[in-house]
Design an enzyme around this catalytic site. Sequence first.
Site, short mmCIF file in Angstrom:
data_model
loop_
_atom_site.label_atom_id
_atom_site.label_comp_id
_atom_site.label_asym_id
_atom_site.label_seq_id
_atom_site.Cartn_x
_atom_site.Cartn_y
_atom_site.Cartn_z
N ASP A 1 31.91 65.29 23.42
CA ASP A 1 32.69 64.84 22.26
C ASP A 1 32.23 65.45 20.94
O ASP A 1 32.98 66.20 20.30
CB ASP A 1 32.78 63.31 22.20
CG ASP A 1 31.46 62.59 22.42
OD1 ASP A 1 30.41 63.26 22.49
OD2 ASP A 1 31.46 61.35 22.51
N ASP B 1 19.96 61.36 30.31
CA ASP B 1 20.96 61.99 31.18
C ASP B 1 20.57 63.43 31.42
O ASP B 1 20.05 64.10 30.51
CB ASP B 1 22.34 61.96 30.52
CG ASP B 1 22.86 60.54 30.35
OD1 ASP B 1 22.53 59.69 31.20
OD2 ASP B 1 23.56 60.28 29.36
N ASP C 1 18.36 55.80 27.22
CA ASP C 1 18.41 56.32 28.60
C ASP C 1 18.47 57.85 28.57
O ASP C 1 18.71 58.45 27.52
CB ASP C 1 19.58 55.72 29.38
CG ASP C 1 20.87 55.76 28.59
OD1 ASP C 1 21.06 56.73 27.83
OD2 ASP C 1 21.68 54.82 28.73
#
Length: 414
Positions: A117, A40, A38
Amino acid sequence: MISHNALKVLYRLNSAGYSAYLVGGCVRDLLLNKQPKDFDIATNALPEEIRKLFRNCRLIGKRFRLAHVVFGKEIIEVATFRTHHQEGQEKHGHMHEGMIIRDNVYGAIEDDVWRRDFTVNALYYNIDDFSIIDYTGGMQDLKANMLRMIGDPVQRFHEDPVRLLRAVRFMGKLGLQISPETEKPLQDLSDLLANVSPARLYQEVLKFFQEGATLNTFKLFQQYRLFAQLFPQTAPVLASQPEAAKLVEAALYNTDQRLQAGKTVSPAFLFAAFLWHPILNYVKHAQEGGLPIHVAYEKALKAVLRNQTASLTIPRHLIVTIQEICFLQHRFTCRYGSAPLRLLDHPRFRAGYDLLLLRTAAGEATGELSDWWTQFYHGTPEQREALMKTVSQANPKKKRRRRPRIKKHPAKQD
Ligand code: ATP
Ligand code: MG
């Protein structure tokens, strides 16, 4: 390899005067030459401004507003840059014992990057000039195949313990090495997962089940002592019963084969494989306590699934499917009369049969039983008739089930 819809969103934001970047896993995967699952987008447009640009847009999220631009099945997630937490924000209710509980302050790209992260997850692809923006050394780490936490790993794992699982998932699925300073606290902090909601842990486990390399990732989960946090009933059984470990590894190996062949996998099947031995142990124990086998199964299926859902919220329909797959293991042994024919029509027959084959390969179920079912499943009506006879001839005295006598020993009631 970039989705057309993602490009459309990027270009529209860009021509309306906003900056817009592909960000996160999709940039990482593109640079690794893997097809992202996907896309983003990060932008300086505010959610309301994004909504005005796209008719097919809905805003979601209470805590932090995100825009979903919907193109049929594909959803492009567009997030406004967020800022990282500054010291002292604990006073304002953003943090609780080191864990982030609110995360909703808009910022600029220079802020957004630091709350991500790992360095390889913090690369931005700029549609305006086709450049990659890298504040954290993610490009260099990616070239060196290195997974490195941004900032102080201990603090960042405390902020959001799901990062422990993410670290291991990325190592498993992307074959990245973990940097020593990120690895050091990893296994010592596994207890932090107890602070994560069971619903979020379930989402992570689903990703683990569905992105290939499950066997690899599973071994890493064990190595870093994270597996027991996710499957507390399975972990001890894997350590003490080799046939249970063999079954789980075979199920994961099959899953990877299926995913590589472009087939889908059912999470219920993997949950069933993980929970089968805890269920079987419970059944045996309950039978020793004097319970009839049907009742023992009923109790075992309920108890083991209830214990499991204390760690992970498994949706109701999946729980039922997992229970059916496991209960079929018992029903496969009841081959009298027309029972086998009825089982063929059971909606979970195929999954149950697959589990039976794995149990046989792992040395737990008998080869006779799975061979019989293989022949029966693939047989013609005549062959099936003959197979059913072999079972009734082998057990000629089998009579109709008698009603169980009421036991006089109160100790055996439980
Ligand atoms: P996947 O391939 O599993 O989708 P991903 O990196 O894209 O990997 P997502 O959960 O889709 O993972 O998140 C998109 C991006 O959001 C990440 O790359 C990362 O930059 C950021 N992100 C997601 N989860 C966290 C988290 N728990 N802590 C910090 N940053 C996160
Ligand atoms: Mg992603």
